[in-house]
Design a protein around this motif. Structure first.
Motif, short mmCIF file in Angstrom:
data_model
loop_
_atom_site.label_atom_id
_atom_site.label_comp_id
_atom_site.label_asym_id
_atom_site.label_seq_id
_atom_site.Cartn_x
_atom_site.Cartn_y
_atom_site.Cartn_z
N GLN B 129 0.82 -1.21 0.00
CA GLN B 129 0.00 0.00 0.00
C GLN B 129 0.86 1.27 0.00
O GLN B 129 0.45 2.30 -0.54
CB GLN B 129 -0.94 0.00 1.20
CG GLN B 129 -2.04 -1.04 1.10
CD GLN B 129 -2.94 -1.02 2.32
OE1 GLN B 129 -3.46 0.00 2.73
NE2 GLN B 129 -3.13 -2.18 2.92
N ASP B 131 3.82 1.53 -1.48
CA ASP B 131 4.23 1.67 -2.88
C ASP B 131 3.07 2.22 -3.72
O ASP B 131 3.27 3.01 -4.64
CB ASP B 131 4.65 0.31 -3.46
CG ASP B 131 6.10 -0.01 -3.13
OD1 ASP B 131 6.83 0.90 -2.68
OD2 ASP B 131 6.51 -1.17 -3.32
N ALA B 132 1.86 1.77 -3.39
CA ALA B 132 0.69 2.23 -4.15
C ALA B 132 0.48 3.73 -3.98
O ALA B 132 0.15 4.44 -4.94
CB ALA B 132 -0.57 1.47 -3.72
N ILE B 133 0.70 4.24 -2.77
CA ILE B 133 0.57 5.69 -2.55
C ILE B 133 1.56 6.44 -3.44
O ILE B 133 1.21 7.39 -4.13
CB ILE B 133 0.81 6.04 -1.06
CG1 ILE B 133 -0.35 5.53 -0.21
CG2 ILE B 133 0.99 7.55 -0.87
CD1 ILE B 133 -0.18 5.76 1.28
N ALA B 134 2.82 5.94 -3.43
CA ALA B 134 3.84 6.59 -4.26
C ALA B 134 3.49 6.47 -5.74
O ALA B 134 3.64 7.43 -6.51
CB ALA B 134 5.20 5.97 -3.98
N SER B 135 2.99 5.28 -6.15
CA SER B 135 2.70 5.08 -7.57
C SER B 135 1.54 5.95 -8.05
O SER B 135 1.39 6.21 -9.23
CB SER B 135 2.40 3.61 -7.86
OG SER B 135 1.08 3.30 -7.47
N LEU B 136 0.71 6.42 -7.11
CA LEU B 136 -0.40 7.29 -7.50
C LEU B 136 0.01 8.77 -7.46
O LEU B 136 -0.82 9.67 -7.58
CB LEU B 136 -1.61 7.05 -6.58
CG LEU B 136 -2.29 5.68 -6.78
CD1 LEU B 136 -3.22 5.37 -5.62
CD2 LEU B 136 -3.05 5.62 -8.09
N GLY B 137 1.30 8.98 -7.28
CA GLY B 137 1.82 10.35 -7.36
C GLY B 137 1.80 11.10 -6.04
O GLY B 137 2.09 12.29 -6.00
N ALA B 138 1.46 10.43 -4.94
CA ALA B 138 1.48 11.09 -3.63
C ALA B 138 2.78 10.74 -2.91
O ALA B 138 3.50 9.84 -3.32
CB ALA B 138 0.27 10.64 -2.82
#
Lengths: 252, 261
Positions: B129, B131-138
């Protein structure tokens, strides 16, 4: 045509474990490029290198000619606005509703109104086959089945309308109908919106059906890259055995 | 070879310690740098204050009342031997306000906050999760570390004030019931003994402990490796690191404040 994403002579290791040595390949705009290879060889690492989630030790990872490793926070943010990733387990945020998950990138990158975000969320959930459940927007990820979580994660990735989508084993754990649905969606996004897809999968039927090109990871590189027909006709024993799931008892 | 081995272990432990301290300092620097940029994430900070602070109230209540009662009883017994039981309020005040309430509050509530943060962020790390935050540009540091850091730094001093009030009530109750020292008299001698610097030293301690607790909790969560077992290991490490940090910083702050007080 210049590749939209290119990896050139990349080296990557975790401690003593070497993942890539002098590894190179490029992905053309608008194509569906599938990566296959044995478990634990580092296929997912490849996707994470492309959006700067992992650093590489040497070589070049380029997005539209720009070095990902040299990007500052603002450039990385812009890269990740254009290149979305669907994680293996979905990676939905447990503390947020499906609506908040799906619209997360919209809130980060756009100034859309709540109504516009609601419409976009419904549109994306329809696209992944979750639109039938009117309450789904307000449900928490914990109440969804594995397949629904995966599809909601897919909806989250397409909500921002990226030009490239990285799929990390998008069909693992899904039933045959949903596997077919995901395959259909990848093709639809490519045909209708011109989305470039890079798919890491073990699901060979999906690889053959969706891909323009397939690359097989072998001994820390991608020595076998070609159209599905070319890969299937490849005489190399490792390719033949992998794609046909041939198992030798003496390998144990 | 066998002679060298213990030195190698010591060297490795020192290097790991420096790595840890360096990593945690970097995380603090990044959190402060990103946190002060707009948007400030006030909603997230408020949510964390509720999650970390309000939910710690029952334990804080229990801790405040019982530490006040236990310490007053101990001092009362000792002072009775000298026929000075009326001084129990004065004796308890300094120990409670300067030392026991902030430190025990940090060791109990702080450890609870830190382990909770590590377990939450560790689970997010293993389920990708973060990594997912980073991958969504945050930015995961801005989204996850900053609100928790601010919340724990604000929450612990507030709980310290709350704990002090309850410790005073607990002490007054024991003084009255056990030692026959009227609660009003206990209160007056208790308050008379305290100077502004005593309150300040208690608050500075709990502010520092709050920062340490939030920082260690977040750092250990982010350092979690793979699998659910790793979350357990990170959480255990957090308890050890938090306890050691609180004890060491308590001593450092005490040496700073004692000559002043």
């Amino acid at each position: 045509m210049a590749p939209i994403i290119e990896l050139r002579n990349v080296y990557k290791r975790f401690g003593d474990n070497i993942i890539y040595e002098d590894m190179s390949f490029g992905v053309e705009p608008g194509e569906t490029f599938t990566i296959i290879g044995g478990s634990g060889m580092g296929k997912s690492v490849c996707l994470k290198l492309m959006i700067g989630l992992l650093p590489y030790d040497a070589g070049h990872v380029l997005y539209r000619g720009k070095e990902v490793g040299d990007m500052d926070a603002e450039n990385l943010r812009e890269l990740r606005r254009n290149v979305a990733m669907v994680f293996q387990g979905g990676a939905l945020f447990d503390s947020m509703s499906v609506f908040d998950n799906v619209t997360y990138a919209l809130r980060e990158h756009t100034k859309m109104s709540d109504q516009e975000m609601l419409e976009r969320a419904r549109e994306c959930l329809d696209m992944v086959g979750l639109g039938y459940d009117k309450e789904i927007l307000y449900r928490m990820p914990a109440s969804l089945s594995g397949g629904m979580r995966k599809r909601a994660a897919l909806a989250r990735s397409i909500a921002i309308k990226p030009e490239v989508i990285l799929y990390d084993e998008p069909t693992t754990g899904l039933d045959p109908a949903n596997i077919e649905r995901i395959g259909h969606m990848i093709r639809k996004l490519q045909k209708e919106l011109g989305v470039t897809s890079i798919v890491v999968t073990h699901d060979m039927p999906i690889a053959w059906k969706c891909s323009n090109r397939v690359a097989m990871l072998w001994q820390r590189k991608f020595p076998y890259i070609g159209t599905p027909d070319e890969i299937q006709a490849n005489p190399a024993p490792e390719v033949h055995e992998f794609i046909n799931g041939i198992y030798h008892e003496d390998q144990d | 070879m066998s002679v060298r081995r213990p030195f190698e272990y010591i060297g490795e432990a020192i290097r790991a310690g420096f790595d840890w301290a360096g990593g945690i300092s970097l995380l603090l620097g990044r959190a402060l740098l990103r946190g002060v940029q707009r948007p400030w994430g006030i909603y997230d900070v408020f949510n964390q204050i509720v999650a970390l602070g309000i939910r710690s109230l029952p334990l804080s209540t229990l801790m405040g009342v019982f530490v006040g009662m236990a310490l007053t009883w101990q001092f009362g017994e000792a002072l009775m031997g000298f026929g000075a039981k009326n001084a129990v309020g004065s004796a308890a005040a300094l120990a409670l306000v300067r030392e026991l309430v902030p430190t025990l509050m940090a060791l109990t509530i702080g450890a609870k906050i830190a382990t909770g943060v590590t377990a939450e962020l560790g689970s997010m790390k293993v389920s990708e999760q973060i990594d997912a935050i980073a991958s969504l540009g945050a930015d995961p540091v801005k989204k996850l570390v900053w609100p928790r850091l601010v919340a724990s730094t604000v929450t612990l001093p507030l709980l310290n004030i709350y704990g002090n009030v309850l410790a005073l009530i607990g002490g007054a109750f024991i003084a009255d019931i056990v030692f026959d020292v009227p609660a009003e008299y206990f209160y007056e001698t208790y308050i008379d003994e305290l100077y502004p610097m005593d309150y300040i030293s208690g608050l500075v301690k709990s502010f520092t402990f709050g920062l340490l607790v939030g920082l260690i909790g977040c750092y250990q969560g982010f350092q979690t490796k793979f699998g659910t077992e790793a979350v357990g290991i990170s959480t255990t490490n957090t308890v050890v690191a938090t306890s050691v940090a609180i004890i060491v910083f308590d001593f450092v702050l005490t040496t700073i404040f004692l000559p002043v007080g």
